[in-house]
Design a protein around this motif. Structure first.
Motif, PDB file in Angstrom:
ATOM      1  N   ASN A 183      44.719  45.652  34.823  1.00 49.24           N
ATOM      2  CA  ASN A 183      43.745  46.137  35.810  1.00 49.24           C
ATOM      3  C   ASN A 183      42.354  46.256  35.193  1.00 49.24           C
ATOM      4  O   ASN A 183      41.351  45.930  35.837  1.00 49.24           O
ATOM      5  N   LEU A 184      42.293  46.702  33.952  1.00 47.68           N
ATOM      6  CA  LEU A 184      41.015  46.860  33.259  1.00 47.68           C
ATOM      7  C   LEU A 184      40.345  45.500  33.051  1.00 47.68           C
ATOM      8  O   LEU A 184      39.133  45.357  33.239  1.00 47.68           O
ATOM      9  N   ILE A 185      41.121  44.502  32.687  1.00 48.02           N
ATOM     10  CA  ILE A 185      40.592  43.149  32.491  1.00 48.02           C
ATOM     11  C   ILE A 185      39.994  42.618  33.788  1.00 48.02           C
ATOM     12  O   ILE A 185      38.915  42.009  33.797  1.00 48.02           O
ATOM     13  N   GLU A 186      40.691  42.859  34.912  1.00 48.33           N
ATOM     14  CA  GLU A 186      40.205  42.379  36.206  1.00 48.33           C
ATOM     15  C   GLU A 186      38.972  43.153  36.660  1.00 48.33           C
ATOM     16  O   GLU A 186      38.024  42.588  37.207  1.00 48.33           O
ATOM     17  N   GLU A 187      38.996  44.461  36.424  1.00 44.48           N
ATOM     18  CA  GLU A 187      37.890  45.305  36.876  1.00 44.48           C
ATOM     19  C   GLU A 187      36.618  45.061  36.061  1.00 44.48           C
ATOM     20  O   GLU A 187      35.515  45.010  36.620  1.00 44.48           O
ATOM     21  N   LYS A 188      36.763  44.916  34.747  1.00 50.06           N
ATOM     22  CA  LYS A 188      35.616  44.701  33.853  1.00 50.06           C
ATOM     23  C   LYS A 188      35.523  43.213  33.523  1.00 50.06           C
ATOM     24  O   LYS A 188      35.596  42.796  32.377  1.00 50.06           O
ATOM     25  N   GLU A 189      35.348  42.417  34.539  1.00 50.42           N
ATOM     26  CA  GLU A 189      35.420  40.954  34.430  1.00 50.42           C
ATOM     27  C   GLU A 189      34.556  40.406  33.289  1.00 50.42           C
ATOM     28  O   GLU A 189      33.342  40.601  33.260  1.00 50.42           O
ATOM     29  N   SER A 203      44.374  37.482  34.195  1.00 53.73           N
ATOM     30  CA  SER A 203      44.459  38.642  33.305  1.00 53.73           C
ATOM     31  C   SER A 203      45.685  38.584  32.401  1.00 53.73           C
ATOM     32  O   SER A 203      45.634  39.009  31.239  1.00 53.73           O
ATOM     33  N   GLU A 204      46.803  38.072  32.913  1.00 54.79           N
ATOM     34  CA  GLU A 204      48.017  37.995  32.108  1.00 54.79           C
ATOM     35  C   GLU A 204      47.839  37.033  30.936  1.00 54.79           C
ATOM     36  O   GLU A 204      48.242  37.326  29.806  1.00 54.79           O
TER      37      GLU A 204
END
Length: 242
Positions: A183-189, A203-204
């Protein structure tokens, strides 16, 4: 947690002015609405302090200036804005001697803020949440005293995703760090990938590539996503990733 709230409620009663310390990277997520409501009912002034402002583009915080008033931006690590904060505290109390309660989520930097204001290691600090166990009184100047409190969650909040991203729960205690980091990777693109020097289609794949880059591997050379995710969370929670 009930014991922690007892300390917080005592500070709400004894303090002349209250500070809510917020993580500048995640302002809305680190607002404790239950505390804000308690302060509002008490009729006392609540001063919002945006900590860790060295980790974000200050322009991103401009939107909050008109939303949360009064407010001050600081970096307790670099001791930026602490003089402005002292002046603001005295201004809000009309220059009179003041006892200030310091409130907020676990690991937003309350103790670090107190140490930056006092100029000494008066409040014990740790990058792990829940380090402050009870109330502490710290004298900052002849006119300003601070009451430190343990960080607390709103009473019914059980949001591990939010607590993992904000550092309110230590990376070591998160049950599913992989879910939080994805979620962090997606949110902080782009920010997580840039820090570790990796890329990926989603992200995976990005997390897998981070595992390979950090040599977090299982038997057979497969990526250890749990170990990699905990490392990413640790770097995020301790402010290494800007």
């Amino acid at each position: 947690m009930a014991r922690f709230w007892k300390h917080v409620n005592q500070v709400l009663e004894e303090a002349d002015l209250l500070i809510e310390v917020l993580d500048a990277r995640m302002v809305e997520e680190t607002r404790n609405k239950e505390i804000e409501e308690k302060v509002k009912k008490s009729g006392k002034v609540l001063l919002y302090v945006f900590n860790k402002c060295d980790l974000v583009d200050i322009k991103e915080l401009d939107v909050w200036k008109d939303t949360l008033k009064p407010s001050v931006f600081i970096s307790s690590k670099d001791k930026l804005g602490t003089t402005i904060l002292k002046k603001k505290i005295l201004e809000l109390n009309k220059g009179e001697k003041v006892v200030v309660g310091v409130l907020g989520y676990p690991n937003v930097g309350k103790s670090s803020l107190i140490n930056a204001l006092s100029g000494r290691g008066s409040a014990r600090t740790s990058s792990e949440s829940g380090y402050t166990k009870g109330r502490q009184t710290i004298r900052v100047s002849p006119k300003i005293s601070l009451l430190d409190t343990p960080g607390v969650f709103p009473g019914r909040e059980k949001d591990e995703l939010k607590h993992g991203k904000t550092g309110a729960l230590s990376y070591a205690r998160i049950k599913d760090p992989e879910w939080v980091v994805l979620n962090l990777i997606e949110e902080k693109e782009g920010e997580i990938e840039k820090y570790y020097g990796v890329s990926g289609e989603d992200s995976e794949e990005i997390l897998e590539n981070i595992a390979f880059k950090l040599n977090r591997l299982r038997t057979g050379g497969k990526p250890d996503l749990d170990a990699a995710a905990r490392k990413v969370l640790k770097d995020w929670q301790t402010g290494k990733i800007k």
